[in-house]
Design a protein around this motif. Structure first.
Motif, mmCIF file in Angstrom:
data_model
loop_
_atom_site.group_PDB
_atom_site.id
_atom_site.type_symbol
_atom_site.label_atom_id
_atom_site.label_comp_id
_atom_site.label_asym_id
_atom_site.label_seq_id
_atom_site.Cartn_x
_atom_site.Cartn_y
_atom_site.Cartn_z
ATOM 1 N N MET A 89 -21.795 -12.389 47.285
ATOM 2 C CA MET A 89 -22.631 -13.456 47.872
ATOM 3 C C MET A 89 -24.042 -13.408 47.300
ATOM 4 N N ALA A 90 -24.573 -12.198 47.148
ATOM 5 C CA ALA A 90 -25.933 -12.066 46.594
ATOM 6 C C ALA A 90 -25.964 -12.633 45.175
ATOM 7 N N LYS A 91 -24.929 -12.322 44.390
ATOM 8 C CA LYS A 91 -24.863 -12.856 43.015
ATOM 9 C C LYS A 91 -24.815 -14.373 43.026
ATOM 10 N N ARG A 92 -24.013 -14.913 43.934
ATOM 11 C CA ARG A 92 -23.858 -16.373 43.972
ATOM 12 C C ARG A 92 -25.148 -17.051 44.426
ATOM 13 N N ILE A 93 -25.826 -16.441 45.376
ATOM 14 C CA ILE A 93 -27.108 -17.028 45.819
ATOM 15 C C ILE A 93 -28.114 -16.962 44.660
ATOM 16 N N ASN A 94 -28.113 -15.862 43.929
ATOM 17 C CA ASN A 94 -29.005 -15.780 42.753
ATOM 18 C C ASN A 94 -28.650 -16.865 41.732
ATOM 19 N N ALA A 95 -27.359 -17.096 41.561
ATOM 20 C CA ALA A 95 -26.943 -18.140 40.603
ATOM 21 C C ALA A 95 -27.446 -19.509 41.062
ATOM 22 N N ILE A 96 -27.379 -19.753 42.356
ATOM 23 C CA ILE A 96 -27.860 -21.052 42.874
ATOM 24 C C ILE A 96 -29.378 -21.152 42.708
ATOM 25 N N MET A 97 -30.084 -20.043 42.954
ATOM 26 C CA MET A 97 -31.547 -20.073 42.736
ATOM 27 C C MET A 97 -31.855 -20.372 41.272
ATOM 28 N N GLN A 98 -31.087 -19.733 40.396
ATOM 29 C CA GLN A 98 -31.330 -19.918 38.958
ATOM 30 C C GLN A 98 -31.169 -21.380 38.544
ATOM 31 N N THR A 99 -30.126 -22.026 39.065
ATOM 32 C CA THR A 99 -29.829 -23.384 38.591
ATOM 33 C C THR A 99 -30.460 -24.481 39.448
ATOM 34 N N CYS A 100 -30.815 -24.143 40.694
ATOM 35 C CA CYS A 100 -31.266 -25.213 41.611
ATOM 36 C C CYS A 100 -32.593 -24.926 42.313
ATOM 37 N N GLY A 101 -33.200 -23.786 42.062
ATOM 38 C CA GLY A 101 -34.360 -23.348 42.856
ATOM 39 C C GLY A 101 -35.629 -24.145 42.641
ATOM 40 N N PHE A 102 -35.685 -24.937 41.567
ATOM 41 C CA PHE A 102 -36.929 -25.675 41.278
ATOM 42 C C PHE A 102 -36.664 -27.162 41.097
ATOM 43 N N TYR A 103 -35.598 -27.648 41.743
ATOM 44 C CA TYR A 103 -35.256 -29.083 41.730
ATOM 45 C C TYR A 103 -35.123 -29.588 40.297
ATOM 46 N N ASP A 104 -35.911 -30.640 39.972
ATOM 47 C CA ASP A 104 -35.786 -31.191 38.617
ATOM 48 C C ASP A 104 -36.667 -30.439 37.611
ATOM 49 N N GLU A 105 -37.068 -29.224 37.993
ATOM 50 C CA GLU A 105 -37.769 -28.372 37.037
ATOM 51 C C GLU A 105 -37.040 -27.028 36.896
ATOM 52 N N ALA A 106 -35.803 -26.975 37.384
ATOM 53 C CA ALA A 106 -35.041 -25.720 37.356
ATOM 54 C C ALA A 106 -34.788 -25.265 35.914
ATOM 55 N N GLY A 107 -34.529 -26.221 35.037
ATOM 56 C CA GLY A 107 -34.290 -25.871 33.632
ATOM 57 C C GLY A 107 -35.533 -25.270 33.005
ATOM 58 N N ASP A 108 -36.664 -25.867 33.296
ATOM 59 C CA ASP A 108 -37.925 -25.409 32.736
ATOM 60 C C ASP A 108 -38.261 -23.986 33.217
ATOM 61 N N PHE A 109 -38.040 -23.741 34.499
ATOM 62 C CA PHE A 109 -38.324 -22.408 35.053
ATOM 63 C C PHE A 109 -37.388 -21.376 34.418
ATOM 64 N N SER A 110 -36.131 -21.756 34.280
ATOM 65 C CA SER A 110 -35.154 -20.863 33.686
ATOM 66 C C SER A 110 -35.519 -20.569 32.228
ATOM 67 N N PHE A 111 -35.950 -21.604 31.542
ATOM 68 C CA PHE A 111 -36.318 -21.507 30.127
ATOM 69 C C PHE A 111 -37.555 -20.627 29.930
ATOM 70 N N LYS A 112 -38.553 -20.826 30.784
ATOM 71 C CA LYS A 112 -39.815 -20.107 30.593
ATOM 72 C C LYS A 112 -39.854 -18.748 31.275
ATOM 73 N N VAL A 113 -39.219 -18.644 32.440
ATOM 74 C CA VAL A 113 -39.323 -17.395 33.222
ATOM 75 C C VAL A 113 -38.044 -16.563 33.102
ATOM 76 N N GLY A 114 -36.897 -17.211 33.182
ATOM 77 C CA GLY A 114 -35.642 -16.480 33.000
ATOM 78 C C GLY A 114 -35.244 -15.595 34.166
ATOM 79 N N LEU A 115 -35.618 -16.016 35.383
ATOM 80 C CA LEU A 115 -35.195 -15.274 36.580
ATOM 81 C C LEU A 115 -34.744 -16.275 37.643
#
Ligand code: GLN
Length: 306
Positions: free
Chosen positions: A228-254
């Protein structure tokens, strides 16, 4: 003491503080609009429970949408995989309070970290608990290891009065059969969840749960399974910043999550949780300095999840 992180945090904090802070403080929640925009703090807590903080890291602020991760954790712990019948796990690519996609997709929100998804999670908590407000707060306090965590009722009331888009979202979902309880009851829980106040220090230590495979650092108690912790992290990674989730993932990588109170929390599984607070937001509703600081943290340490 791991002075490595301490040194880096101090350096990047002062570097980012010198940059021009272009964002604006969220205006649509009157109670939050008056916050001092110059507040700036960061706190990192390692999985060995070592703590490093700079600036206003011990001052409480409104965690807002960051609370959505905690309500998700409680609902997931209790409902397991059945949760996904009511809410998806796909990034929305849309603002957090967007309406059109929900209409198009028949009232099933894309994910639990946008407003519609978090409202469905609150509906699930209302069905599961006799006293959802106190049971959710008890859960947060337990994960935080801190009994002083509170809702801010003034912020919750202030938001409810003007929360017309959230009212539209929940009404649309009620019409599609995806809200089982009274609208008012569910919205009250949602606004209270958003009104929780924590400091960067408290947020970082709360989110260690997700860095520590679902176990409390203090007692070793398994709160959610490591899957569950892994899955919640996966959701944060892909959805945690709305329409900027890609940018956060690209620049921060967490994996991480932002809130319109200006907070951002990010997790490096197995290593640390870090929280930043700076109230000026960019157009997508994410803290300008928070994003900048976290980008510099993973660049300087050379470590991200990738
Ligand atoms: N309480 C806010 C809302 O419902 C939370 C939004 C956010 O932090 N992005 O609009």
């Amino acid at each position: 003491m791991n002075s490595y992180y301490e040194q880096i945090l101090k350096e990047i904090y002062h570097d980012v503080q010198r940059l021009k802070d272009n964002g604006i403080v969220a205006q649509y929640i009157p109670e939050l609009a008056s916050i001092d925009p110059s507040k700036f703090g960061v706190h990192l807590c390692t999985s060995e429970n070592e703590n490093y903080g700079v600036g206003d890291h011990e001052e409480k602020f409104s965690i807002q949408s960051i609370g959505k991760v905690l309500s998700l954790a409680l609902a997931f712990q209790q409902k397991g995989e059945d949760l996904w019948d009511r809410v998806g796990v796909e990034p929305s690519g849309n603002p957090f309070n967007s309406l059109w996609q929900l209409e198009y997709e028949h009232g099933k929100p894309r994910n639990p970290l946008i407003n519609s998804g978090a409202i469905v999670i609150c509906d699930i908590l209302c069905s599961l608990h006799k006293h959802p407000h106190s049971e959710f707060l008890d859960f947060v306090r337990k994960v935080a290891g801190n009994h002083s965590i509170e809702y801010n009722q003034t912020v919750a009331n202030s938001e409810k009065k003007l929360g017309f888009r959230n009212a539209a979202l929940i009404n649309m979902m009620k019409a599609s059969g995806n809200i089982h309880n009274e609208i008012d009851e569910v919205l009250n829980l949602y606004y209270q969840m958003c009104s929780i106040e924590m400091s960067c220090k408290e947020l970082a230590s709360t989110f260690l749960l997700f860095a520590n495979h679902g176990k409390l650092i203090s007692s070793g108690e398994q709160i959610i399974t490591s899957s569950m912790a892994k899955r919640i992290n996966a959701i944060m990674q892909t959805c945690g910043f709305y329409d900027e989730a890609g940018d956060f993932s690209f620049k921060v990588g967490l994996p991480g999550k932002s809130g319109i109170g200006g907070g951002i929390v990010a997790v490096h599984p197995g290593k640390y949780a870090v929280a930043v607070w700076s109230p000026r937001l960019n157009k997508k509703g994410n803290s300008v300095r928070g994003m900048e600081l976290l980008e510099r943290l993973t660049t300087k340490t050379g470590l991200s999840i990738f």
